[in-house]
Design a protein around this motif. Sequence first.
Motif, PDB file in Angstrom:
ATOM      1  N   HIS A 110     -37.240  54.062   0.791  1.00 31.55           N
ATOM      2  CA  HIS A 110     -37.235  55.483   1.161  1.00 31.55           C
ATOM      3  C   HIS A 110     -38.612  56.110   0.974  1.00 31.55           C
ATOM      4  O   HIS A 110     -39.177  56.711   1.888  1.00 31.55           O
ATOM      5  CB  HIS A 110     -36.184  56.214   0.326  1.00 31.55           C
ATOM      6  CG  HIS A 110     -36.307  57.695   0.332  1.00 31.55           C
ATOM      7  ND1 HIS A 110     -36.158  58.454   1.464  1.00 31.55           N
ATOM      8  CD2 HIS A 110     -36.581  58.568  -0.667  1.00 31.55           C
ATOM      9  CE1 HIS A 110     -36.332  59.734   1.168  1.00 31.55           C
ATOM     10  NE2 HIS A 110     -36.592  59.821  -0.131  1.00 31.55           N
ATOM     11  N   GLN A 167     -41.358  57.097   3.866  1.00 33.24           N
ATOM     12  CA  GLN A 167     -41.719  58.504   4.087  1.00 33.24           C
ATOM     13  C   GLN A 167     -43.226  58.702   3.953  1.00 33.24           C
ATOM     14  O   GLN A 167     -43.820  59.459   4.709  1.00 33.24           O
ATOM     15  CB  GLN A 167     -40.974  59.413   3.115  1.00 33.24           C
ATOM     16  CG  GLN A 167     -39.566  59.703   3.555  1.00 33.24           C
ATOM     17  CD  GLN A 167     -38.981  60.891   2.821  1.00 33.24           C
ATOM     18  OE1 GLN A 167     -39.364  61.214   1.697  1.00 33.24           O
ATOM     19  NE2 GLN A 167     -38.040  61.553   3.462  1.00 33.24           N
ATOM     20  N   LYS A 218     -38.840  58.787   8.760  1.00 34.52           N
ATOM     21  CA  LYS A 218     -37.896  59.907   8.699  1.00 34.52           C
ATOM     22  C   LYS A 218     -36.625  59.577   7.923  1.00 34.52           C
ATOM     23  O   LYS A 218     -35.731  60.395   7.827  1.00 34.52           O
ATOM     24  CB  LYS A 218     -37.526  60.337  10.118  1.00 34.52           C
ATOM     25  CG  LYS A 218     -36.850  59.249  10.933  1.00 34.52           C
ATOM     26  CD  LYS A 218     -36.537  59.722  12.328  1.00 34.52           C
ATOM     27  CE  LYS A 218     -35.918  58.652  13.192  1.00 34.52           C
ATOM     28  NZ  LYS A 218     -34.658  58.141  12.737  1.00 34.52           N
ATOM     29  N   ASN A 251     -33.864  58.668   4.833  1.00 33.53           N
ATOM     30  CA  ASN A 251     -33.564  59.269   3.535  1.00 33.53           C
ATOM     31  C   ASN A 251     -33.007  58.210   2.585  1.00 33.53           C
ATOM     32  O   ASN A 251     -32.707  57.092   2.994  1.00 33.53           O
ATOM     33  CB  ASN A 251     -32.599  60.449   3.698  1.00 33.53           C
ATOM     34  CG  ASN A 251     -31.282  60.043   4.307  1.00 33.53           C
ATOM     35  OD1 ASN A 251     -30.648  59.096   3.863  1.00 33.53           O
ATOM     36  ND2 ASN A 251     -30.862  60.750   5.356  1.00 33.53           N
ATOM     37  N   HIS A 255     -36.559  54.388   9.454  1.00 32.59           N
ATOM     38  CA  HIS A 255     -37.668  55.344   9.480  1.00 32.59           C
ATOM     39  C   HIS A 255     -38.168  55.682  10.890  1.00 32.59           C
ATOM     40  O   HIS A 255     -39.042  56.526  11.046  1.00 32.59           O
ATOM     41  CB  HIS A 255     -38.821  54.830   8.622  1.00 32.59           C
ATOM     42  CG  HIS A 255     -38.530  54.900   7.166  1.00 32.59           C
ATOM     43  ND1 HIS A 255     -38.348  56.087   6.490  1.00 32.59           N
ATOM     44  CD2 HIS A 255     -38.365  53.921   6.234  1.00 32.59           C
ATOM     45  CE1 HIS A 255     -38.110  55.849   5.214  1.00 32.59           C
ATOM     46  NE2 HIS A 255     -38.111  54.537   5.030  1.00 32.59           N
TER      47      HIS A 255
END
Length: 192
Positions: free
Chosen positions: A92, A96, A101, A103, A159
């Motif tokens: 994660h 990021q 993107k 979570n 992502h």
Amino acid sequence: MTPGLGDLLRLARFTVSDPRAGARAVLMMDLPLQARWLVLVFSAVAAALVTSVGLTLLPPEVQALLGDDLPSPLASAALQVALLVVASGVIHRVGQWRGGKGNFADAMVLVAWLQFILVCVEVLQLVAQLVLPFVADILGVLGIMLFFWLLSHFVAELHGFRSTLAVLGGILVVMFGMAFVLAAILMPVLGA
């Protein structure tokens, strides 16, 4: 409706053939957070149990080499859960940091899904060990390759990254970096 084991095995086979579409299918289940934690814990417990069974099936001379220092299945499951949570967090955060993107909750369910697929491979490996031991060795190598194949595709899908090859490179860099840091921390404790 909760998917049964047959549904999960079909989805696992589909995921191996098309990892990004399989990852999308898992994410589209939109499991609540509590269910994601349960899936993660279940996959860790399943991995610990399969590993424990595998260790009991080893020849006595190999078991003697390993000694009695092996962790119990419960301790192994707890360690597995911790490692899966850390892996989810790293996937994660690093993703990021690189503009992804995804979570944490989605990373966690994909890590659990990856673990489930690897447990399936390990079960096949155990069966092969009993019937055709040389096939078990081949499955072991294929399992390692499958791990990196699926992980790079899962991270890319999570992502929104285009290049799975670049993701694979990032995974290897992060793994080596973490191994180096861990070694630097543990060397003074354990003694070089």
